[in-house]
Design an enzyme around this catalytic site. Structure first.
Site, PDB file in Angstrom:
ATOM      1  N   HIS A  41       0.832  -1.193   0.000  1.00 35.81           N
ATOM      2  CA  HIS A  41       0.000   0.000   0.000  1.00 35.81           C
ATOM      3  C   HIS A  41       0.873   1.252   0.000  1.00 35.81           C
ATOM      4  CE1 HIS A  41      -3.031   2.721   2.199  1.00 35.81           C
ATOM      5  NE2 HIS A  41      -3.569   2.455   1.028  1.00 35.81           N
ATOM      6  N   HIS A  83      -1.009  10.525  -2.714  1.00 36.50           N
ATOM      7  CA  HIS A  83      -2.244   9.959  -2.182  1.00 36.50           C
ATOM      8  C   HIS A  83      -3.455  10.825  -2.478  1.00 36.50           C
ATOM      9  CE1 HIS A  83      -5.033   7.811   0.257  1.00 36.50           C
ATOM     10  NE2 HIS A  83      -5.150   8.751   1.147  1.00 36.50           N
TER      11      HIS A  83
END
Length: 376
Positions: A41, A83
């Site tokens: 991730h 992100h």
């Protein structure tokens, strides 16, 4: 120029259920469960700042099967890994006086955000920034050392390495806020597909999953490409009794509980729709997998004293597999002990036993070890 959302609406009558057509009538034709894949991730972000080549390379070294870049677009239409479209939390942009005048306010999925947005920077400007640790509970010793990578650079890294199993390193890019980008005149979907095509990865057999919280961008890609697609789903909160809460307070991100493209087009369905048989069959028309937040699979209760009780698994995985949708829940991280009481291997095994096909983890090494020690 027509946005992909509008293009999809026009093309809808031409779009066949090509994903579902591969499913032998929609029955449960799943083969016996294989070992779950490990998706790093944002890279090995528990060690290095997220979304840096160093974090991705470390994740590969630790045994990840896939590395995950979140994709946003620069002013000159280059896909980079951050992100969110705003970057003060993950870069040193706030410390650089030359960019002070680029701080602005934009509406992102229903929430007003005042920050520095990637869409106001050229790639040349982005390359003068350095990444920093996004979480206050992790080491910041590498802050200010590493640059912000482009998707092209991430693909080059993946192609230059093999996993510890000797296989091709996969990438699992997320298209971040496509509707937001489309309103600024950027086509994040087409830009991604172009990069995959140049890499020779625009195919079903490529080591690629493309994920998104919105729906129309995935449907659009399905209509023009065979690359594997994953529908992400979320919820605003978990109620004390373990049920999922889809009521977003005014002024917060609507996309916490509903695909934002659904919302802007007047579609009242929340992500709860995707947990139903109708929703799974709908998803299988255009996607190869579904990526839920962990409580969709195994939820928990919380009493007045704050005591957590983990609940039995739901039928989410079983229902997804009925329509041959892979299930890759997010996010496993050591700081979150609701499912583990500190025994992280036990938490991974709990979800592996529930039948998931892969997991997103901030802690690549722990995830890889948990796969190795799990017995089906």
């Amino acid at each position: 120029m027509l946005t992909p959302v509008i293009i999809f609406t026009i093309m809808m009558s031409l779009s066949s259920c090509e994903k579902l057509d591969d499913f032998s009538g929609g029955g449960n034709s799943q083969t016996p469960q294989e070992k779950p894949i490990v998706i790093a991730h944002r890279g090995a972000q528990s060690i290095f700042p997220e979304h840096t080549l160093e974090a991705y390379e470390k994740a590969i070294e630790l045994g990840a099967d896939f590395i995950e870049p979140d994709l946003v677009m620069t002013k000159d239409s280059v896909l980079i890994a951050r992100h969110e479209p705003f970057i003060s939390g993950t870069t040193n942009v706030a410390d650089l006086p030359e960019f002070a005048d680029l701080k602005t306010t934009k509406n992102l999925d229903g929430k007003e955000i005042t920050d520095w947005f990637v869409s106001d920077f050229t790639l040349e400007q982005i390359k003068t920034l350095k990444a920093k640790q996004a979480r206050s509970d992790r080491s910041d010793q590498f802050d200010g050392l590493y640059s912000i990578p482009t998707l092209k650079e991430i693909i080059a890294l993946a192609k230059s390495r093999k996993t510890t199993k000797g296989k091709d390193v996969g990438i699992y890019p997320e298209m971040k806020h496509p509707y937001f980008h489309s309103q600024l005149g950027f086509g994040i979907e087409d830009a991604l597909l172009e990069e995959l095509s140049v890499a020779g990865w625009n195919s079903k057999n490529a080591p690629v999953f493309v994920q998104c919280f919105e729906v129309a961008p995935l449907q659009y890609l399905n209509s023009i490409s065979d690359v594997k697609l994953v529908q992400l789903i979320s919820t605003y909160n978990v109620n004390a009794n373990g049920s999922l809460d889809y009521n977003v307070p005014d002024g917060d991100f609507i996309s916490y509980a509903s695909p934002y493209d659904f919302y802007v087009n007047g579609d009242s369905r929340t992500y709860e729709f995707f947990t139903t048989e109708e929703g799974m069959r709908y998803t299988a028309n255009y996607a190869d997998g579904i990526g839920p937040w962990k409580p969709f699979i195994i939820s928990f209760t919380k009493d007045d004293a704050g005591t957590i009780t983990v609940l039995p698994e739901t039928n989410f995985v079983e229902l997804a597999h009925k329509y041959n949708l892979k299930v890759h829940p997010y996010t496993f991280r050591n700081e979150d002990v609701k499912w583990s009481s500190g025994n992280h291997e036990k938490e991974y095994h709990l979800f592996f036993d529930a039948g998931v096909d892969g997991i997103f983890s901030d802690y690549t090494e722990e995830a890889v070890n948990a796969v190795a020690t799990w017995k089906k």
